[in-house]
Design a protein around this motif. Structure first.
Motif, PDB file in Angstrom:
ATOM      1  N   ASP A   5      76.623   0.791  48.823  1.00  0.00           N
ATOM      2  CA  ASP A   5      76.301   0.571  50.230  1.00  0.00           C
ATOM      3  C   ASP A   5      74.802   0.364  50.368  1.00  0.00           C
ATOM      4  N   PHE A   6      74.387  -0.890  50.479  1.00  0.00           N
ATOM      5  CA  PHE A   6      72.963  -1.233  50.544  1.00  0.00           C
ATOM      6  C   PHE A   6      72.288  -0.561  51.734  1.00  0.00           C
ATOM      7  N   ASP A   7      72.942  -0.594  52.897  1.00  0.00           N
ATOM      8  CA  ASP A   7      72.357  -0.014  54.109  1.00  0.00           C
ATOM      9  C   ASP A   7      72.105   1.482  53.935  1.00  0.00           C
ATOM     10  N   ALA A   8      73.085   2.181  53.387  1.00  0.00           N
ATOM     11  CA  ALA A   8      72.950   3.624  53.194  1.00  0.00           C
ATOM     12  C   ALA A   8      71.844   3.944  52.199  1.00  0.00           C
ATOM     13  N   GLN A   9      71.717   3.089  51.160  1.00  0.00           N
ATOM     14  CA  GLN A   9      70.664   3.309  50.172  1.00  0.00           C
ATOM     15  C   GLN A   9      69.283   3.151  50.801  1.00  0.00           C
ATOM     16  N   VAL A  10      69.127   2.145  51.648  1.00  0.00           N
ATOM     17  CA  VAL A  10      67.838   1.933  52.310  1.00  0.00           C
ATOM     18  C   VAL A  10      67.496   3.131  53.185  1.00  0.00           C
ATOM     19  N   VAL A  11      68.464   3.618  53.964  1.00  0.00           N
ATOM     20  CA  VAL A  11      68.217   4.769  54.820  1.00  0.00           C
ATOM     21  C   VAL A  11      67.793   5.976  53.984  1.00  0.00           C
ATOM     22  N   GLY A  12      68.459   6.182  52.847  1.00  0.00           N
ATOM     23  CA  GLY A  12      68.112   7.289  51.960  1.00  0.00           C
ATOM     24  C   GLY A  12      66.693   7.157  51.412  1.00  0.00           C
ATOM     25  N   LYS A  13      66.296   5.936  51.061  1.00  0.00           N
ATOM     26  CA  LYS A  13      64.957   5.697  50.527  1.00  0.00           C
ATOM     27  C   LYS A  13      63.881   5.959  51.594  1.00  0.00           C
ATOM     28  N   ILE A  14      64.175   5.558  52.818  1.00  0.00           N
ATOM     29  CA  ILE A  14      63.211   5.798  53.901  1.00  0.00           C
ATOM     30  C   ILE A  14      62.986   7.292  54.084  1.00  0.00           C
ATOM     31  N   LYS A  15      64.060   8.074  54.009  1.00  0.00           N
ATOM     32  CA  LYS A  15      63.938   9.524  54.146  1.00  0.00           C
ATOM     33  C   LYS A  15      63.092  10.133  53.034  1.00  0.00           C
ATOM     34  N   GLU A  16      63.032   9.454  51.884  1.00  0.00           N
ATOM     35  CA  GLU A  16      62.272   9.968  50.742  1.00  0.00           C
ATOM     36  C   GLU A  16      60.826   9.491  50.737  1.00  0.00           C
ATOM     37  N   GLU A  17      60.429   8.654  51.692  1.00  0.00           N
ATOM     38  CA  GLU A  17      59.057   8.137  51.721  1.00  0.00           C
ATOM     39  C   GLU A  17      58.056   9.298  51.757  1.00  0.00           C
ATOM     40  N   SER A  18      57.101   9.302  50.830  1.00  0.00           N
ATOM     41  CA  SER A  18      56.095  10.363  50.787  1.00  0.00           C
ATOM     42  C   SER A  18      54.936  10.091  51.729  1.00  0.00           C
ATOM     43  N   ASP A  19      54.712   8.826  52.076  1.00  0.00           N
ATOM     44  CA  ASP A  19      53.638   8.461  53.004  1.00  0.00           C
ATOM     45  C   ASP A  19      54.247   7.626  54.116  1.00  0.00           C
ATOM     46  N   LEU A  20      54.672   8.302  55.167  1.00  0.00           N
ATOM     47  CA  LEU A  20      55.368   7.631  56.251  1.00  0.00           C
ATOM     48  C   LEU A  20      54.474   6.615  56.958  1.00  0.00           C
ATOM     49  N   PHE A  21      53.193   6.909  57.046  1.00  0.00           N
ATOM     50  CA  PHE A  21      52.267   5.977  57.684  1.00  0.00           C
ATOM     51  C   PHE A  21      52.183   4.679  56.876  1.00  0.00           C
ATOM     52  N   ALA A  22      52.126   4.806  55.556  1.00  0.00           N
ATOM     53  CA  ALA A  22      52.062   3.613  54.707  1.00  0.00           C
ATOM     54  C   ALA A  22      53.347   2.798  54.836  1.00  0.00           C
ATOM     55  N   PHE A  23      54.498   3.486  54.907  1.00  0.00           N
ATOM     56  CA  PHE A  23      55.764   2.782  55.099  1.00  0.00           C
ATOM     57  C   PHE A  23      55.776   2.048  56.435  1.00  0.00           C
ATOM     58  N   ALA A  24      55.348   2.735  57.497  1.00  0.00           N
ATOM     59  CA  ALA A  24      55.340   2.112  58.818  1.00  0.00           C
ATOM     60  C   ALA A  24      54.453   0.878  58.841  1.00  0.00           C
ATOM     61  N   ALA A  25      53.309   0.957  58.175  1.00  0.00           N
ATOM     62  CA  ALA A  25      52.397  -0.191  58.125  1.00  0.00           C
ATOM     63  C   ALA A  25      53.044  -1.362  57.397  1.00  0.00           C
ATOM     64  N   ALA A  26      53.732  -1.068  56.276  1.00  0.00           N
ATOM     65  CA  ALA A  26      54.394  -2.131  55.509  1.00  0.00           C
ATOM     66  C   ALA A  26      55.552  -2.732  56.296  1.00  0.00           C
ATOM     67  N   ALA A  27      56.348  -1.888  56.951  1.00  0.00           N
ATOM     68  CA  ALA A  27      57.482  -2.375  57.742  1.00  0.00           C
ATOM     69  C   ALA A  27      57.008  -3.196  58.936  1.00  0.00           C
TER      70      ALA A  27
END
Length: 561
Positions: free
Chosen positions: A89-111
């Motif tokens: 399940d690609f969608d579920a995997q992406v959601v799981g990876k987002i939850k594991e982000e260690s730098d949420l600000f960096a993720f938000a900037a990239a997204a």
């Protein structure tokens, strides 16, 4: 005939009932809103905010929400999380990876960047004049990144769902910050006042530092890391005199924070300040944190325009969705992989200079064995350095006829410039440390190359006196008084500037003050008022007395005759 109709009606009724029970499991048409409020530091007035949906809500129940990845962002998530889209399940995997982000600000900037590149239409709202809040309405439920359009940076990553369709957030800085300054009011540099980035000092001077930060917004956190990392260059010795105040409260070392100083292999010193149980200050948001300590300029200080840097960073928690327990022996210190961010480095510099005395004859040839004293009021510790060259079969130096030494081997074309083409010399640097409390009179003898370096000086006035001249040369009659001035670096540089005045021909090269002192050969004749004149007076007086005696004697002899 009626029975089939009744059966169909029953089936239809059952289908309607089933659909009525299922309607809560679908999110079609459901919307929410995001409200951004001003705070005491930042106003929303006149600002435009955009909300980009980076995950869609496929369905929801009272217990859970199912997300899907927008088609336009699939490649972004595949690349970021190294997924090919075919594994489970690609969608579920992406959601799981987002939850594991260690730098949420960096993720938000990239997204945010990916959403813009994919031309995803954002929800938009602009705060009017005098507004203290602004709302982006009619947003389909999903996972959003919100940006301040003027700053083009994310201010939040948040979820809109049926349990929380209308979200309010407060605009704030993207991350905690820390500032480092030198306290120019209490340092020994008379040219600096207030909190400054640069100063000049002498070896032995204490440099007082002030670090300022604030308690951040810790909403949503149950644990928060807050660690100050300071690095002193090898020319600065940490004094260990750390004090910390939070608001009006003075914190206690080892109870509220720990300090660890580590000397590194390259001579620098790392100072780590770990705040203990920092989450306890959650209700003290925005209160100032002030850290003070001092360092002493030591004998390894860099001389010249480059200065001696001291830099600080702040490590802080940046994702409330990930729990972390820290290290085994230090639960308040993050480990590798902990959800933390780090501020940009903030740096101060302290500058030190030196005087290089060069002893020459009228032809410019170097002279040795001259002895000088250097007196100044702005010095605590002075390093006297000189190069001593001695003959050695495997030496790397040759002596030139002008008294200097070179590592360039003589050739047939250049041998006339060498005192000897067979004698070699080795060099030894000899240093002497002189300590004082307020002023210093440092005495040193020039080296084999005619140079004496007086290191570890700050801006000020210095008097150079020759107390012993080279054999066969006259002693300088008048002391040399020089003035060294310092200017802080320009905005685009970290190199300071030194200037020298009071001595003709003195120059500053690379922040080193060079003074050439010339001696004349010959024996100095006595001047008026000296011993020679006295001898003439004595001899003259004796001759006059002899003449008087002679005249008196002759007159007596005539009278007898």
């Amino acid at each position: 005939m009626m029975k089939p109709i009744k059966k169909i009606a029953s089936l239809f009724l059952a289908l309607v009932v089933m659909l009525s029970f299922s309607v809560t499991a679908f999110a079609a048409g459901a919307t929410g809103s995001i409200t951004i409020q001003s705070n005491t530091d930042v106003s929303v007035e006149g600002k435009t905010f955009r909300a980009y949906k980076i995950l869609d809500v496929k369905s929801y129940t009272s217990d859970s929400v199912v997300y899907t990845v927008p088609e336009a962002l699939k490649e972004f998530y595949k690349t970021r999380y190294s997924l090919n889209g075919n594994e489970g399940d690609f969608d579920a995997q992406v959601v799981g990876k987002i939850k594991e982000e260690s730098d949420l600000f960096a993720f938000a900037a990239a997204a945010l960047a990916a959403a813009k590149a994919a031309n995803i239409a954002p929800g938009t709202a602009t705060a009017g004049e005098g507004a203290t809040s602004v709302t982006i309405s009619e947003l389909p439920l999903g996972y959003y990144v919100v940006e301040d359009a003027g700053a083009a940076t994310p201010i939040s990553a948040l979820i809109l769902d049926t349990t929380n369709p209308d979200v309010t957030l407060e605009i704030k800085a993207d991350q905690p910050g820390i500032e480092k300054k030198i306290d120019g009011d209490t340092d020994t540099d008379d040219t600096t006042e207030g909190l400054v980035d640069y100063n000049n000092a002498a070896i032995g001077d204490k440099v007082p530092y002030v670090l300022t930060t604030r308690v951040p917004d810790m909403t949503g956190y149950t644990k928060y890391y807050f660690v100050v990392n300071d690095t002193l260059s090898k020319g600065l010795s940490f004094n260990g005199d750390v004090t910390i105040t939070l608001g009006d409260t003075t914190l206690t070392k080892d109870t509220d924070y720990t300090v660890t100083a580590t000397e590194n292999a390259d001579g620098t010193t790392s100072v780590e300040i770990v705040f203990k149980n920092f989450i306890q200050y959650k209700n003290a948001e925005k209160r100032n944190i002030t850290i003070t300590y001092s360092a002493t300029v030591n004998g390894q200080a860099v001389i010249g325009v480059a200065g001696n840097p001291n830099a600080v960073t702040l490590t802080y928690s940046n994702n409330p969705n990930i729990s972390d327990s820290g290290t085994t022996d230090q639960p308040d210190k993050p480990t590798e992989g902990s959800p933390v961010g780090e501020t940009p480095e903030d740096e101060t510099r302290t500058y030190v200079t030196a005087i290089e005395l060069i002893k020459v004859d009228p032809e410019g040839n170097r002279l040795t064995d001259a002895e000088f004293t250097v007196t100044g009021q702005k010095t605590n510790i002075v390093l006297l350095r000189k190069d001593v060259f001695t003959k050695a079969e495997e030496g790397d130096y040759w002596k030139l006829k002008n008294g200097t030494y070179t590592t360039t081997e003589p050739t047939e074309e250049t041998k006339a410039d060498y005192e000897s083409i067979t004698d070699r010399y080795s060099k030894e640097i000899k240093a002497e440390t002189i300590q004082t409390r307020e002023s210093v009179t440092a005495t040193g003898v020039v080296g084999s190359d005619g140079i004496l370096r007086v290191e570890g000086l700050s801006a000020g006035e210095y008097t150079i006196t020759e107390v012993k001249a080279p054999a066969g040369y006259n002693l300088l009659k008048t002391p040399i008084v020089i003035r060294i001035d310092w200017s802080a670096p320009a905005a685009s540089s970290t190199d300071c500037s030194w200037t020298v005045s009071g001595v003709e021909g003195a120059v500053v090269i690379g922040g080193l003050v060079k003074v050439t002192i010339e001696n004349n050969a010959g024996t100095e004749l006595p001047s008026t008022g000296g011993i020679g004149t006295t001898i003439f007076y004595v001899l003259g007086g004796a001759l006059v007395l002899a003449a008087v005696v002679l005249l008196v004697t002759r007159k007596r002899m005539r009278n007898r005759g």
